[in-house]
Design an enzyme around this catalytic site. Structure first.
Site, PDB file in Angstrom:
ATOM      1  N   CYS A 156       0.815  -1.228   0.000  1.00 37.12           N
ATOM      2  CA  CYS A 156       0.000   0.000   0.000  1.00 37.12           C
ATOM      3  C   CYS A 156       0.841   1.267   0.000  1.00 37.12           C
ATOM      4  O   CYS A 156       0.346   2.341  -0.322  1.00 37.12           O
ATOM      5  CB  CYS A 156      -0.943   0.011   1.197  1.00 37.12           C
ATOM      6  SG  CYS A 156      -2.261  -1.190   1.044  1.00 37.12           S
TER       7      CYS A 156
HETATM    8  N1  COA Z   1     -19.940  -8.850   8.735  1.00 38.18           N
HETATM    9  C1  COA Z   1     -20.379  -9.000   9.999  1.00 38.18           C
HETATM   10  N2  COA Z   1     -19.563  -9.240  11.035  1.00 38.18           N
HETATM   11  C2  COA Z   1     -18.244  -9.329  10.787  1.00 38.18           C
HETATM   12  C3  COA Z   1     -17.714  -9.190   9.489  1.00 38.18           C
HETATM   13  C4  COA Z   1     -18.633  -8.953   8.444  1.00 38.18           C
HETATM   14  N3  COA Z   1     -18.215  -8.800   7.177  1.00 38.18           N
HETATM   15  N4  COA Z   1     -16.394  -9.333   9.549  1.00 38.18           N
HETATM   16  C5  COA Z   1     -16.059  -9.548  10.817  1.00 38.18           C
HETATM   17  N5  COA Z   1     -17.186  -9.557  11.581  1.00 38.18           N
HETATM   18  C6  COA Z   1     -17.276  -9.770  13.027  1.00 38.18           C
HETATM   19  C7  COA Z   1     -16.044 -10.485  13.563  1.00 38.18           C
HETATM   20  O1  COA Z   1     -16.178 -11.880  13.437  1.00 38.18           O
HETATM   21  C8  COA Z   1     -16.028 -10.042  15.005  1.00 38.18           C
HETATM   22  O2  COA Z   1     -16.947 -10.784  15.740  1.00 38.18           O
HETATM   23  P1  COA Z   1     -16.617 -11.188  17.259  1.00 38.18           P
HETATM   24  O3  COA Z   1     -16.538  -9.881  17.986  1.00 38.18           O
HETATM   25  O4  COA Z   1     -17.781 -12.019  17.620  1.00 38.18           O
HETATM   26  O5  COA Z   1     -15.322 -11.920  17.213  1.00 38.18           O
HETATM   27  C9  COA Z   1     -16.548  -8.611  14.932  1.00 38.18           C
HETATM   28  O6  COA Z   1     -17.286  -8.518  13.700  1.00 38.18           O
HETATM   29  C10 COA Z   1     -15.440  -7.582  14.919  1.00 38.18           C
HETATM   30  O7  COA Z   1     -14.470  -7.960  13.936  1.00 38.18           O
HETATM   31  P2  COA Z   1     -13.057  -7.294  13.814  1.00 38.18           P
HETATM   32  O8  COA Z   1     -12.285  -7.959  12.723  1.00 38.18           O
HETATM   33  O9  COA Z   1     -12.410  -7.216  15.135  1.00 38.18           O
HETATM   34  O10 COA Z   1     -13.527  -5.845  13.309  1.00 38.18           O
HETATM   35  P3  COA Z   1     -12.777  -4.486  13.312  1.00 38.18           P
HETATM   36  O11 COA Z   1     -13.601  -3.502  14.009  1.00 38.18           O
HETATM   37  O12 COA Z   1     -11.349  -4.612  13.711  1.00 38.18           O
HETATM   38  O13 COA Z   1     -12.792  -4.076  11.757  1.00 38.18           O
HETATM   39  C11 COA Z   1     -11.295  -4.032   9.866  1.00 38.18           C
HETATM   40  C12 COA Z   1     -12.158  -4.866  10.797  1.00 38.18           C
HETATM   41  C13 COA Z   1     -10.502  -4.946   8.970  1.00 38.18           C
HETATM   42  C14 COA Z   1     -12.191  -3.135   9.034  1.00 38.18           C
HETATM   43  C15 COA Z   1     -10.363  -3.138  10.701  1.00 38.18           C
HETATM   44  O14 COA Z   1      -9.669  -3.909  11.665  1.00 38.18           O
HETATM   45  C16 COA Z   1      -9.336  -2.418   9.868  1.00 38.18           C
HETATM   46  O15 COA Z   1      -9.644  -1.678   8.979  1.00 38.18           O
HETATM   47  N6  COA Z   1      -8.058  -2.564  10.183  1.00 38.18           N
HETATM   48  C17 COA Z   1      -7.005  -1.966   9.448  1.00 38.18           C
HETATM   49  C18 COA Z   1      -6.889  -2.688   8.190  1.00 38.18           C
HETATM   50  C19 COA Z   1      -5.932  -2.069   7.236  1.00 38.18           C
HETATM   51  O16 COA Z   1      -5.790  -0.894   7.121  1.00 38.18           O
HETATM   52  N7  COA Z   1      -5.241  -2.896   6.531  1.00 38.18           N
HETATM   53  C20 COA Z   1      -4.352  -2.435   5.582  1.00 38.18           C
HETATM   54  C21 COA Z   1      -4.585  -3.219   4.378  1.00 38.18           C
HETATM   55  S1  COA Z   1      -3.599  -2.534   3.169  1.00 38.18           S
END
Ligand code: COA
Length: 372
Positions: A156
């Site tokens: 990225c």
């Molecule tokens: N729909 C519904 N629920 C979902 C889901 C979806 N698509 N995906 C995950 N969940 C659930 C998870 O299973 C989890 O459930 P639990 O609490 O029972 O375990 C809950 O939602 C929270 O999931 P989590 O992965 O902890 O969510 P988050 O708030 O951390 O958001 C991201 C996820 C990926 C959006 C976030 O962590 C993020 O953006 N991180 C940075 C990523 C990034 O910048 N990466 C760089 C790539 S270049």
């Protein structure tokens, strides 16, 4: 040493898009079919039932509302779940080069430069569709440019790392005009069957012209400074490569596509980026409060707001840290350049801005610019 400047940018946006509603409907149908097909294993505890995705979660967790893609049909087909991008014969322009060329032409037109004035081309992106010949050389050939061209990949962060390479060459007098392109076909390295990340990415291509400020023909942003940093982490990883042609050795192929520990990424990368930008600005005797605009990498809305808040000591306004990920999703290296492309023409002479990208590696890059 010469002063380097950004004199033009270009953006290729695919004609097809997928809304969260469409994405979730297809994903949930895939889940229904999977659970039905594996009902016995799920009942015996051998397999875990897949859980549905939701539009509400996606918007709340990421701020993404839709994404542009090169092929929505293949992605949305619950029996397929990845884009249908037919291999092209070697005589035909490859798809990655094609979208890069589209963005490049716009960037060159905006800079008022013809192709034969380009001295070098850098293709900076998260994934190249092949090992060689370099994608940049195919782009060079398609444009009809002379000089040199090469590929580079810092995931990225590729665009800011690419701008630094372009700017250094221009500063040192090795080139007058360098074109940097970021074709990102993220849809082909995303696991659309994984609900933790199936909503994250989109496809796009961006291009930036970096050239000697004293030769610039139109509006320009002088590059006041560039700064790069990397710290190794496995929290964003894609193991696809030429050593894993023997699938049996790997067993689980899930790691051959994008995979991440999103929470850890969020927690570890935000402070790193804020600190990086703050110290970069300090080294240029600038304060975050004096920065008119932050064109940040577009991965997650909360991430961008947090980074800007750490820098400014208050919430940023939408003008200070423009958001494009609601429409484009995460487009890897292209995100901060899309933000710059769409939200820089209103800046006044003397206004300072920061382009910053960050991601796998970990890696972070910042480019401080001033409208001339
Ligand atoms: N729909 C519904 N629920 C979902 C889901 C979806 N698509 N995906 C995950 N969940 C659930 C998870 O299973 C989890 O459930 P639990 O609490 O029972 O375990 C809950 O939602 C929270 O999931 P989590 O992965 O902890 O969510 P988050 O708030 O951390 O958001 C991201 C996820 C990926 C959006 C976030 O962590 C993020 O953006 N991180 C940075 C990523 C990034 O910048 N990466 C760089 C790539 S270049």
């Amino acid at each position: 040493m010469f002063q380097a400047a950004i004199t033009g940018t270009g953006l290729f946006t695919p004609s097809q898009s997928i809304s969260n509603e469409e994405l979730v409907a297809s994903f949930n149908e895939y889940v229904r079919r999977y659970n039905e097909e594996h009902a016995a294993e799920i009942a015996s505890g051998e397999l875990v039932a897949l859980a549905e995705s939701s539009v509400e979660f996606i918007e709340k967790a990421s701020g993404i509302k839709q994404r542009y893609v090169l092929d929505r049909e293949g992605i949305l087909d619950p029996a397929r779940m990845y884009p249908r991008l037919e291999p092209r014969p070697n005589e035909e322009l490859s798809v990655m080069a094609e979208i890069a060329v589209a963005a490049a032409r716009e960037a060159l037109a905006r800079a008022g430069r013809s192709v034969d004035e380009v001295d070098g081309i850098i293709c900076a992106a998260s994934n190249m569709q092949r090992a060689y010949p370099a994608m940049a050389i195919e782009v060079q050939n398609a444009l009809g440019a002379k000089g040199w061209a090469f590929d580079m990949n810092v995931a990225c962060s590729s665009a800011t790392f690419g701008i630094e390479q372009a700017a250094n060459t221009v500063r040192a007098g090795g080139a007058k005009v360098v074109l940097m392109v970021n074709p990102e076909i993220c849809s082909a390295h995303l696991e659309w069957r994984d609900r933790d990340c199936h909503f994250i990415f989109g496809d796009v291509a961006t291009a930036v012209v970096v050239e000697r400020a004293d030769l610039a023909k139109g509006e320009r942003f002088d590059i006041l400074g560039t700064r790069l940093a990397t710290v190794f982490s496995n929290n964003i990883r894609n193991n696809k490569g030429f050593l894993n042609r023997c699938e049996d050795r790997w067993g689980d192929l899930r790691d051959q596509l994008f995979v991440q520990e999103g929470r850890k990424v969020f927690k570890e990368v935000c402070p790193m980026v804020a600190e990086h930008i703050a110290t970069h600005l300090q080294s240029l005797e600038l304060a975050p409060a004096g920065v008119k605009r932050f064109w940040l990498h577009q991965a997650n809305l909360a991430m961008n707001l947090l980074i800007a808040k750490r820098l400014l000591d208050r919430d940023p306004t939408p003008e200070e840290a423009p958001v494009i990920l609601d429409r484009y999703a995460n487009t890897s290296s292209a995100g901060s350049i899309i933000a710059f492309h769409l939200h820089s023409s209103d800046l006044a002479r003397g206004d300072v801005g920061v382009i910053s990208s960050f991601g796998a590696g970990y890696s972070v890059g910042s480019v401080v610019v001033r409208k001339a």
